[in-house]
Every structure is written in structure tokens, then in C-alpha cells.
Design a protein around this motif. Structure first.
Motif, PDB file in Angstrom:
ATOM      1  N   GLN A  77       0.635  52.985 -86.071  1.00  0.00           N
ATOM      2  CA  GLN A  77       0.371  54.098 -85.184  1.00  0.00           C
ATOM      3  C   GLN A  77       0.690  53.806 -83.718  1.00  0.00           C
ATOM      4  O   GLN A  77       0.517  54.657 -82.876  1.00  0.00           O
ATOM      5  CB  GLN A  77      -1.106  54.502 -85.304  1.00  0.00           C
ATOM      6  CG  GLN A  77      -1.472  55.005 -86.693  1.00  0.00           C
ATOM      7  CD  GLN A  77      -2.946  55.272 -86.846  1.00  0.00           C
ATOM      8  OE1 GLN A  77      -3.710  55.112 -85.904  1.00  0.00           O
ATOM      9  NE2 GLN A  77      -3.360  55.673 -88.024  1.00  0.00           N
ATOM     10  N   ARG A 119      -2.249  62.680 -75.878  1.00  0.00           N
ATOM     11  CA  ARG A 119      -2.728  63.877 -76.586  1.00  0.00           C
ATOM     12  C   ARG A 119      -2.783  65.131 -75.713  1.00  0.00           C
ATOM     13  O   ARG A 119      -2.703  66.239 -76.244  1.00  0.00           O
ATOM     14  CB  ARG A 119      -4.125  63.619 -77.165  1.00  0.00           C
ATOM     15  CG  ARG A 119      -4.194  62.548 -78.230  1.00  0.00           C
ATOM     16  CD  ARG A 119      -3.497  62.980 -79.497  1.00  0.00           C
ATOM     17  NE  ARG A 119      -3.697  62.027 -80.584  1.00  0.00           N
ATOM     18  CZ  ARG A 119      -3.109  62.122 -81.767  1.00  0.00           C
ATOM     19  NH1 ARG A 119      -2.295  63.122 -82.005  1.00  0.00           N
ATOM     20  NH2 ARG A 119      -3.335  61.209 -82.696  1.00  0.00           N
ATOM     21  N   TYR A 173      -1.149  67.653 -78.173  1.00  0.00           N
ATOM     22  CA  TYR A 173      -0.213  67.002 -79.084  1.00  0.00           C
ATOM     23  C   TYR A 173      -0.981  66.397 -80.273  1.00  0.00           C
ATOM     24  O   TYR A 173      -1.346  65.217 -80.251  1.00  0.00           O
ATOM     25  CB  TYR A 173       0.550  65.891 -78.355  1.00  0.00           C
ATOM     26  CG  TYR A 173       1.228  66.326 -77.082  1.00  0.00           C
ATOM     27  CD1 TYR A 173       2.584  66.660 -77.060  1.00  0.00           C
ATOM     28  CD2 TYR A 173       0.517  66.402 -75.887  1.00  0.00           C
ATOM     29  CE1 TYR A 173       3.210  67.051 -75.895  1.00  0.00           C
ATOM     30  CE2 TYR A 173       1.136  66.799 -74.712  1.00  0.00           C
ATOM     31  CZ  TYR A 173       2.478  67.117 -74.715  1.00  0.00           C
ATOM     32  OH  TYR A 173       3.099  67.509 -73.548  1.00  0.00           O
ATOM     33  N   PRO A 174      -1.243  67.176 -81.327  1.00  0.00           N
ATOM     34  CA  PRO A 174      -2.068  66.658 -82.441  1.00  0.00           C
ATOM     35  C   PRO A 174      -1.294  65.858 -83.486  1.00  0.00           C
ATOM     36  O   PRO A 174      -1.882  65.100 -84.236  1.00  0.00           O
ATOM     37  CB  PRO A 174      -2.635  67.935 -83.062  1.00  0.00           C
ATOM     38  CG  PRO A 174      -1.571  68.957 -82.811  1.00  0.00           C
ATOM     39  CD  PRO A 174      -0.949  68.607 -81.482  1.00  0.00           C
ATOM     40  N   ILE A 175       0.028  66.041 -83.554  1.00  0.00           N
ATOM     41  CA  ILE A 175       0.819  65.408 -84.614  1.00  0.00           C
ATOM     42  C   ILE A 175       1.870  64.516 -83.975  1.00  0.00           C
ATOM     43  O   ILE A 175       2.652  64.955 -83.135  1.00  0.00           O
ATOM     44  CB  ILE A 175       1.485  66.463 -85.519  1.00  0.00           C
ATOM     45  CG1 ILE A 175       0.420  67.358 -86.164  1.00  0.00           C
ATOM     46  CG2 ILE A 175       2.340  65.796 -86.585  1.00  0.00           C
ATOM     47  CD1 ILE A 175       0.994  68.475 -86.997  1.00  0.00           C
ATOM     48  N   TYR A 176       1.863  63.260 -84.412  1.00  0.00           N
ATOM     49  CA  TYR A 176       2.763  62.263 -83.852  1.00  0.00           C
ATOM     50  C   TYR A 176       3.525  61.570 -84.976  1.00  0.00           C
ATOM     51  O   TYR A 176       3.005  61.378 -86.067  1.00  0.00           O
ATOM     52  CB  TYR A 176       1.939  61.241 -83.053  1.00  0.00           C
ATOM     53  CG  TYR A 176       2.574  59.877 -82.924  1.00  0.00           C
ATOM     54  CD1 TYR A 176       3.666  59.679 -82.099  1.00  0.00           C
ATOM     55  CD2 TYR A 176       2.080  58.793 -83.646  1.00  0.00           C
ATOM     56  CE1 TYR A 176       4.255  58.430 -81.983  1.00  0.00           C
ATOM     57  CE2 TYR A 176       2.656  57.538 -83.537  1.00  0.00           C
ATOM     58  CZ  TYR A 176       3.748  57.366 -82.703  1.00  0.00           C
ATOM     59  OH  TYR A 176       4.330  56.132 -82.595  1.00  0.00           O
ATOM     60  N   GLY A 177       4.776  61.240 -84.705  1.00  0.00           N
ATOM     61  CA  GLY A 177       5.559  60.544 -85.721  1.00  0.00           C
ATOM     62  C   GLY A 177       6.731  59.803 -85.119  1.00  0.00           C
ATOM     63  O   GLY A 177       6.993  59.869 -83.914  1.00  0.00           O
ATOM     64  N   ASP A 190       6.446  64.241 -80.941  1.00  0.00           N
ATOM     65  CA  ASP A 190       5.144  64.890 -81.074  1.00  0.00           C
ATOM     66  C   ASP A 190       5.356  66.372 -81.338  1.00  0.00           C
ATOM     67  O   ASP A 190       6.216  67.014 -80.707  1.00  0.00           O
ATOM     68  CB  ASP A 190       4.315  64.742 -79.791  1.00  0.00           C
ATOM     69  CG  ASP A 190       3.709  63.367 -79.646  1.00  0.00           C
ATOM     70  OD1 ASP A 190       2.585  63.186 -80.121  1.00  0.00           O
ATOM     71  OD2 ASP A 190       4.357  62.478 -79.068  1.00  0.00           O
ATOM     72  N   TYR A 192       3.431  69.839 -80.742  1.00  0.00           N
ATOM     73  CA  TYR A 192       2.344  70.206 -79.843  1.00  0.00           C
ATOM     74  C   TYR A 192       2.149  71.721 -79.781  1.00  0.00           C
ATOM     75  O   TYR A 192       3.042  72.506 -80.131  1.00  0.00           O
ATOM     76  CB  TYR A 192       2.598  69.641 -78.442  1.00  0.00           C
ATOM     77  CG  TYR A 192       3.833  70.162 -77.736  1.00  0.00           C
ATOM     78  CD1 TYR A 192       3.774  71.266 -76.882  1.00  0.00           C
ATOM     79  CD2 TYR A 192       5.058  69.509 -77.896  1.00  0.00           C
ATOM     80  CE1 TYR A 192       4.910  71.714 -76.216  1.00  0.00           C
ATOM     81  CE2 TYR A 192       6.181  69.949 -77.226  1.00  0.00           C
ATOM     82  CZ  TYR A 192       6.108  71.055 -76.387  1.00  0.00           C
ATOM     83  OH  TYR A 192       7.241  71.496 -75.737  1.00  0.00           O
TER      84      TYR A 192
END
Length: 259
Positions: A77, A119, A173-177, A190, A192
Motif C-alpha cells: 500500500q 486522501r 480520494y477513496p480508491i488508490y492503485g 487515485d 476521487y
């Protein structure tokens, strides 16, 4: 006669000697084979013991105990571009979908975002709009112009087009990859959500505007970013017949620089 008996005794003695030698050779061969089989068995047992001793190595076991699953999760992560307490400047180009059927609108934008954490960020956006008639708007305009030239009554195209807008937004920004494009390296992104409001200037004057949407932020390096946004906008315009509510969608592509 004595000679014949002597020859018979010699033949018998040779026969017995050969038989004895053959038996001794067979017995010796069996003994060697038995020794080789025992050695092979001992070797197998030793290999098994070696493997078992590797698994029982105390130092290796202690090292394995120190590797925790939470540590591995943190490595997965970890963000390549942290963005904590950073400022991002950007330029964008986009189009407006929906709204007035007689006008098509494009937008050049400038933005600045302050990232408190990876975030959350606060941003300000300014858009300068360019407008032109759609095919339907051009048809109505040409008909009115021809009617006026013939001495008839000309019907004006009743439109209220946007000139510019300034808004403030909150980004989450809740989703990260991470992804790899053509094996050229790992790129962080991200997904968002954003929400905000501000002021839009129309050909009829100023009015308030609310907006909300979603976007994709791509952090190509510590200093280069790219954004794709789709936003919903709501405001009122003024035409000859009165005010009306407009619900429009804007899409934009942008490049940025992170300080």
C-alpha cells in the motif's frame, strides 16, 4: 592304463577347481552389491536428515517470525507519490454536454489544489468558455437571416451562453492503485469524488453554480500529474421567456505540476 587314470584324475581336479572359483566369485559379487545397496540407503537417509535440519534451523525460524503480514501489507500500500502538504497547479481542456440545444461550448481551465493528505485536497478552478452555434442553432439563425432579408419577420435565437466561471471544490480520494503501462514503470493513480460551488458569468450576467463529480488522478512522477474529470453542473440562465434551470455535464482532461 595307469596313464589313463592319471589323466582322469587331472581332469576331475580342474573341474572342481573351476566350480569352486565360480562360487567364490558369485559370493563376492553378492557381497559388493549388498554393500552398494546399504550405502544408497544410508545416503537417502542422510539427504532426508539434511532437508529436515534446514527446516529446523533456529536462525531461519527466528527470521521468519519477524516477517509479519502487516509489514507486507504496508509495502503493497505504500504510495509512490505521497502528496502530503503539496500544491498542484494544472491546466485543462473540456467540453460541455447538454444545456442549450443551440450552443456548443468548450472550456479552457486553470486550477490549483492543496493536498492536506493523499486522501483530501481543496481546490480552486477557473474556466474560460468558448461558444459556437450547433447545427440546429445555425439553421434557425440562417432562416431568420433569410426571412429578414426578404422583408419578413426575423426570429432571434434565444440563448444565454456561458463566458467564464470560478468555483471552489473539495476532493476526496477513496480508491488508490498502481498500474504498469507497457512495462515502462509503475504509475500511481487515485479515483476521487469532488463537490463544490461558485459563480458563473453568462451573457445575461452572473449567477451561482453548484457542481459535483468524479475523476481519475494519475501521478506519473513526484512532480507530473494528469487528471480526467466528469462533473455535473447546475445553474439558472436568463432568456427572453424567463429564467430556466440548466443541468449540464462537463468532461475535461488536464495536466499538472506538483510542488
Amino acid at each position: 592304463m595307469k596313464t589313463m587314470n592319471l589323466i582322469s584324475l587331472l581332469v576331475l581336479a580342474c573341474t572342481l577347481s573351476a566350480t569352486s572359483s565360480h562360487a567364490a566369485g558369485a559370493k563376492s559379487y553378492k557381497k559388493v552389491a549388498a554393500n552398494q545397496t546399504a550405502a544408497a540407503n544410508n545416503k537417502t537417509i542422510n539427504a532426508s536428515e539434511d532437508i529436515d535440519s534446514l527446516g529446523g534451523n533456529q536462525e531461519l525460524m527466528e527470521m521468519a517470525d519477524k516477517i509479519k503480514s502487516t509489514s507486507r501489507a504496508r509495502i503493497v500500500q505504500e504510495r509512490i507519490v505521497d502528496r502530503r502538504n503539496t500544491v498542484e497547479f494544472g491546466l485543462s481542456y473540456g467540453s460541455v454536454f447538454g444545456g442549450d440545444a443551440y450552443v456548443k461550448t468548450q472550456a479552457l481551465g486553470a486550477q490549483v489544489d492543496y493536498h492536506f493528505t493523499p486522501r483530501f485536497s481543496l481546490g480552486a478552478r477557473y474556466y474560460d468558455y468558448g461558444n459556437s452555434l450547433t447545427s440546429e442553432g445555425q439553421r434557425v439563425y440562417d432562416d431568420a437571416k433569410a426571412s429578414y432579408a426578404a422583408g419578413g419577420r426575423a426570429l432571434a435565437v434565444d440563448i444565454d451562453y456561458p463566458l467564464n466561471a470560478a468555483i471552489a471544490v473539495v476532493n476526496w480520494y477513496p480508491i488508490y492503485g498502481k498500474t504498469s503501462f507497457l512495462d515502462m514503470g509503475v504509475t500511481q493513480f487515485d479515483l476521487y469524488l469532488l463537490a463544490g460551488g461558485g459563480n458563473i458569468t453568462l451573457s445575461s450576467g452572473n449567477t451561482s453554480m453548484m457542481t459535483g463529480g468524479l475523476g481519475l488522478g494519475i501521478w506519473a512522477s513526484q512532480h507530473i500529474s494528469a487528471r480526467v474529470e466528469v462533473r455535473y453542473q447546475k445553474y439558472q440562465d436568463q432568456i427572453v421567456t424567463g429564467s430556466r434551470n440548466l443541468d449540464i455535464v462537463t468532461g475535461s482532461l488536464g495536466l499538472g505540476w506538483i510542488l
